[in-house]
Design a protein around this motif. Structure first.
Motif, PDB file in Angstrom:
ATOM      1  N   GLN A  72      -6.816  34.027 -21.020  1.00  0.00           N
ATOM      2  CA  GLN A  72      -6.465  33.413 -19.744  1.00  0.00           C
ATOM      3  C   GLN A  72      -7.460  32.308 -19.432  1.00  0.00           C
ATOM      4  O   GLN A  72      -8.670  32.514 -19.493  1.00  0.00           O
ATOM      5  N   PHE A  73      -6.933  31.115 -19.079  1.00  0.00           N
ATOM      6  CA  PHE A  73      -7.788  29.967 -18.776  1.00  0.00           C
ATOM      7  C   PHE A  73      -8.435  30.157 -17.409  1.00  0.00           C
ATOM      8  O   PHE A  73      -7.771  30.449 -16.425  1.00  0.00           O
ATOM      9  N   THR A  82     -13.238  27.462 -20.597  1.00  0.00           N
ATOM     10  CA  THR A  82     -13.651  28.861 -20.555  1.00  0.00           C
ATOM     11  C   THR A  82     -12.418  29.741 -20.374  1.00  0.00           C
ATOM     12  O   THR A  82     -11.615  29.523 -19.467  1.00  0.00           O
ATOM     13  N   PHE A  83     -12.285  30.716 -21.274  1.00  0.00           N
ATOM     14  CA  PHE A  83     -11.157  31.640 -21.269  1.00  0.00           C
ATOM     15  C   PHE A  83     -11.668  33.065 -21.144  1.00  0.00           C
ATOM     16  O   PHE A  83     -12.803  33.363 -21.505  1.00  0.00           O
ATOM     17  N   MET A  84     -10.782  33.950 -20.680  1.00  0.00           N
ATOM     18  CA  MET A  84     -11.111  35.367 -20.612  1.00  0.00           C
ATOM     19  C   MET A  84     -10.095  36.125 -21.448  1.00  0.00           C
ATOM     20  O   MET A  84      -8.888  35.904 -21.325  1.00  0.00           O
ATOM     21  N   ASP A  85     -10.596  37.018 -22.317  1.00  0.00           N
ATOM     22  CA  ASP A  85      -9.731  37.858 -23.135  1.00  0.00           C
ATOM     23  C   ASP A  85      -8.956  38.798 -22.212  1.00  0.00           C
ATOM     24  O   ASP A  85      -9.543  39.458 -21.355  1.00  0.00           O
ATOM     25  N   MET A 110      -3.494  30.016 -16.564  1.00  0.00           N
ATOM     26  CA  MET A 110      -2.472  30.042 -17.618  1.00  0.00           C
ATOM     27  C   MET A 110      -2.944  30.890 -18.797  1.00  0.00           C
ATOM     28  O   MET A 110      -4.102  30.843 -19.175  1.00  0.00           O
ATOM     29  N   THR A 111      -2.030  31.674 -19.374  1.00  0.00           N
ATOM     30  CA  THR A 111      -2.358  32.468 -20.552  1.00  0.00           C
ATOM     31  C   THR A 111      -1.936  31.687 -21.797  1.00  0.00           C
ATOM     32  O   THR A 111      -0.790  31.251 -21.896  1.00  0.00           O
ATOM     33  N   VAL A 112      -2.885  31.474 -22.712  1.00  0.00           N
ATOM     34  CA  VAL A 112      -2.615  30.761 -23.963  1.00  0.00           C
ATOM     35  C   VAL A 112      -2.875  31.714 -25.126  1.00  0.00           C
ATOM     36  O   VAL A 112      -3.554  32.722 -24.970  1.00  0.00           O
TER      37      VAL A 112
END
Length: 186
Positions: A72-73, A82-85, A110-112
């Motif tokens: 997730q952005f 920076t993203f979070m698992d 947004m989920t990538v």
């Protein structure tokens, strides 16, 4: 996993010449003289260089499977995203150039899908369609039909696309993140 050279398909990731390459295009050629081969256009996953290579059916290549994780952005600082698992809630910073020209479509929360090879992030996939707002476009003309006539429009993220004549400023539209094309009204 080893595969034959003629089994390479577009989208396959292979290990070749000490690097990781994605097959962009493949064409099977059967010359009048000599054996058949696959003409493969490869793109390096690390630096983006391209290479045209011929593989005969007897050639063995190592096919690589990438691990895909939903991330997730959260935010961007100094060219790092920076993203979070989504499962472990671990945070990771990745370079913004992994997205290339699709960067403007990345939205907060947004989920990538991030593809990893041995803990190294190689590529990022955005959702296929995102909702954007039309920032600026020509006014709607009464009586004009949507028969293959498109007008230029600028989205709220700065990307320029073409939209049908009935779409006006301030409207929300669905845009394809791969082709940068208008899909439908939101």
């Amino acid at each position: 996993m080893k595969i034959n050279g003629n089994e390479i398909r577009p989208g396959n990731i292979i290990e070749h010449d000490g690097g990781l390459w994605v097959a962009v295009k493949t064409a099977h050629v059967k010359p009048g003289k000599g054996g058949a081969f696959a003409q493969v256009e490869l793109k390096n996953l690390r630096n983006g260089t391209k290479l045209n290579e011929r593989f005969r059916s007897a050639d063995k290549v190592e096919r690589v499977r990438l691990e895909q994780k939903d991330q997730q952005f959260l935010y961007e600082t100094d060219g790092m995203l920076t993203f979070m698992d989504s499962e472990t809630f671990e945070q990771i910073a990745l370079p913004a150039d992994l997205l290339g020209d699709r960067r403007p479509f990345l939205q907060d929360g947004m989920t990538v899908v991030v593809e990893y090879h041995e803990e190294e992030a190689l590529s990022m996939q955005l959702p296929e369609k995102v909702v954007c707002t039309i920032e600026e476009t020509e006014p709607v003309v009464k009586g004009q039909t949507a028969a293959n006539s498109y007008k230029p429009a600028t989205l709220d993220n700065g990307v320029r696309i073409t939209v049908p004549p009935f779409v006006g400023t301030g409207e929300q539209v669905v845009v394809n993140t791969e082709t940068f094309e208008y899909v439908e009204r939101a």
